[in-house]
Each structure stands twice: as structure tokens, then as C-alpha cells.
Design a protein around this motif. Structure first.
Motif, short mmCIF file in Angstrom:
data_model
loop_
_atom_site.label_atom_id
_atom_site.label_comp_id
_atom_site.label_asym_id
_atom_site.label_seq_id
_atom_site.Cartn_x
_atom_site.Cartn_y
_atom_site.Cartn_z
N VAL A 17 2.43 -4.63 7.68
CA VAL A 17 1.54 -4.46 8.82
C VAL A 17 0.21 -5.05 8.36
CG1 VAL A 17 0.39 -2.81 10.35
CG2 VAL A 17 2.70 -2.33 9.51
N GLU A 18 -0.39 -5.91 9.18
CA GLU A 18 -1.61 -6.58 8.77
C GLU A 18 -2.83 -6.00 9.49
OE1 GLU A 18 -1.05 -10.80 9.01
OE2 GLU A 18 0.47 -10.75 7.44
N SER A 19 -4.01 -6.33 8.95
CA SER A 19 -5.29 -5.86 9.49
C SER A 19 -5.41 -4.35 9.43
CB SER A 19 -5.51 -6.38 10.91
OG SER A 19 -5.50 -7.78 10.93
N VAL A 20 -4.86 -3.77 8.36
CA VAL A 20 -4.95 -2.34 8.11
C VAL A 20 -5.34 -2.13 6.66
CG1 VAL A 20 -3.29 -1.67 9.88
CG2 VAL A 20 -2.48 -2.19 7.59
N ARG A 21 -5.76 -0.93 6.33
CA ARG A 21 -6.09 -0.57 4.95
C ARG A 21 -5.33 0.69 4.59
NH1 ARG A 21 -12.23 -0.10 4.22
NH2 ARG A 21 -11.63 -0.09 2.04
N LEU A 22 -4.92 0.79 3.33
CA LEU A 22 -4.23 1.96 2.85
C LEU A 22 -5.21 2.79 2.04
CD1 LEU A 22 -1.38 3.14 2.99
CD2 LEU A 22 -0.90 2.04 0.80
N MET A 23 -5.34 4.06 2.37
CA MET A 23 -6.29 4.95 1.72
C MET A 23 -5.54 5.94 0.83
SD MET A 23 -8.85 3.66 3.29
CE MET A 23 -10.19 4.71 2.82
N ASP A 24 -6.13 6.30 -0.30
CA ASP A 24 -5.59 7.32 -1.19
C ASP A 24 -6.15 8.66 -0.75
OD1 ASP A 24 -4.94 9.07 -3.21
OD2 ASP A 24 -5.57 7.74 -4.83
N LEU A 25 -5.29 9.52 -0.19
CA LEU A 25 -5.72 10.82 0.32
C LEU A 25 -5.37 11.94 -0.64
CD1 LEU A 25 -4.65 10.33 4.04
CD2 LEU A 25 -6.87 9.89 2.99
N GLY A 26 -5.16 11.59 -1.90
CA GLY A 26 -4.84 12.60 -2.91
C GLY A 26 -3.34 12.68 -3.13
N TYR A 27 -2.66 13.51 -2.35
CA TYR A 27 -1.22 13.69 -2.52
C TYR A 27 -0.38 12.70 -1.72
CZ TYR A 27 -2.43 18.02 -4.84
OH TYR A 27 -2.96 18.93 -5.71
N GLU A 41 -6.18 -7.37 5.48
CA GLU A 41 -5.56 -6.39 4.60
C GLU A 41 -4.11 -6.22 5.05
OE1 GLU A 41 -6.80 -4.29 2.06
OE2 GLU A 41 -8.56 -5.56 2.01
N ARG A 42 -3.25 -5.77 4.14
CA ARG A 42 -1.82 -5.68 4.44
C ARG A 42 -1.25 -4.43 3.78
NH1 ARG A 42 0.48 -10.93 2.59
NH2 ARG A 42 -0.44 -11.55 4.55
N VAL A 43 -0.35 -3.76 4.51
CA VAL A 43 0.35 -2.60 3.97
C VAL A 43 1.85 -2.92 4.01
CG1 VAL A 43 0.94 -0.17 4.38
CG2 VAL A 43 -1.42 -0.93 4.62
N TYR A 44 2.54 -2.60 2.92
CA TYR A 44 3.97 -2.85 2.81
C TYR A 44 4.75 -1.59 3.14
CZ TYR A 44 2.48 -7.04 0.36
OH TYR A 44 1.89 -8.23 0.06
N GLY A 45 5.88 -1.75 3.82
CA GLY A 45 6.70 -0.59 4.15
C GLY A 45 8.11 -1.01 4.52
N GLU A 46 8.79 -0.10 5.20
CA GLU A 46 10.17 -0.32 5.61
C GLU A 46 10.30 -0.02 7.10
OE1 GLU A 46 12.24 1.14 1.45
OE2 GLU A 46 12.27 2.48 3.18
N LEU A 47 11.20 -0.76 7.75
CA LEU A 47 11.49 -0.54 9.16
C LEU A 47 12.87 0.11 9.26
CD1 LEU A 47 10.79 -1.02 12.15
CD2 LEU A 47 11.88 -3.26 11.95
N TRP A 48 12.91 1.26 9.95
CA TRP A 48 14.15 2.01 10.12
C TRP A 48 14.40 2.22 11.61
CZ3 TRP A 48 17.29 4.24 6.25
CH2 TRP A 48 16.83 4.06 4.95
#
Length: 128
Positions: A17-27, A41-48
Motif C-alpha cells: 500500500v503506498e502513500s502510507v506510513r507504518l507507526m510503532d505503537l509498542g506492541y 512511503e510504502r507498507v508491505y502486507g498480504e491480501l486474503w
């Protein structure tokens, strides 16, 4: 650790997913819109492919709509040959799946401080 929710679901493809940011929220991580701060910015993931019942269970897990908000986003996907493609359709094992937009969860707890002044922001928040 929560993949057991996907036990009866079908994996389609690796995606970004592009034009997004991934934040570290602790857990756990949280995704927010990039809002033009940094280029692409880009986030990697899976499509189900999931059932309505599974989607409802994931909504509960993600705290939708309070902690995370489920929104539709365009994705880029990885083909079986390993190439990344941007498309309105996702191809997996030569079976075409309609996927103009897919669901992703955006973190609902971060707000920008428009003034750029933390002290002013805290004072205003404490008055509310």
C-alpha cells in the motif's frame, strides 16, 4: 500471532500500500496516511480473501472503528514471477480476483499538531 483468524481464508498475494506510513505503537504497528510528508512511503502486507464472518472477527481484533478504522485502499501486488504490478485486478494462480480496492486498517489515534507548538496543544487539550 493472529493468523488463526485466517484459517478458513484464501491467501491471494503479497501486496504493498503506498502513500502510507507504518507507526510503532509498542506492541503492534499502526498505519496512517503519509499526507505528503515523505515521498511515496510504502507498507508491505498480504491480501486474503475472507468471509463476512472472518471480516467481522478481524474488525473486533482491530478495534474497528475506535482504535483502527477499516478503509478501502488500492494495492500493488506481487505476481508469481516475483514482479510488482499496480492494477485494479489481482491475479493469483491464473485465477482473476476482482479487487479494485481492498480493506486496510488505519490507526485512529494519531492527530497532527497543526500549530507545531506542543505546549499550546497540551494546554488546549486540557481545557476540553
Amino acid at each position: 500471532s493472529n493468523n488463526d483468524l485466517l484459517a478458513d481464508s484464501k491467501f491471494i498475494a503479497e501486496v504493498t500500500v503506498e502513500s502510507v506510513r507504518l507507526m510503532d505503537l509498542g506492541y503492534f504497528p499502526g498505519m496512517i496516511e503519509a499526507r505528503g510528508e515523505l515521498p511515496c512511503e510504502r507498507v508491505y502486507g498480504e491480501l486474503w480473501e475472507v468471509s463476512k464472518e472472518t471480516l467481522d472477527q478481524i474488525d473486533v481484533l482491530e478495534g474497528h472503528p475506535d482504535l483502527f478504522v477499516r478503509s478501502k485502499v488500492p494495492v500493488r501486488y506481487k505476481t508469481p514471477s516475483g514482479s510488482w504490478w499496480a492494477s485494479r485486478k489481482v491475479q493469483a494462480s491464473s485465477v482473476e480476483k476482482k479487487s479494485e480496492l481492498v480493506y486496510a486498517y488505519f490507526y485512529n489515534g494519531i492527530s497532527e499538531i497543526d500549530s507545531g507548538d506542543w505546549r499550546q496543544h497540551v494546554e488546549r487539550k486540557n481545557k476540553i
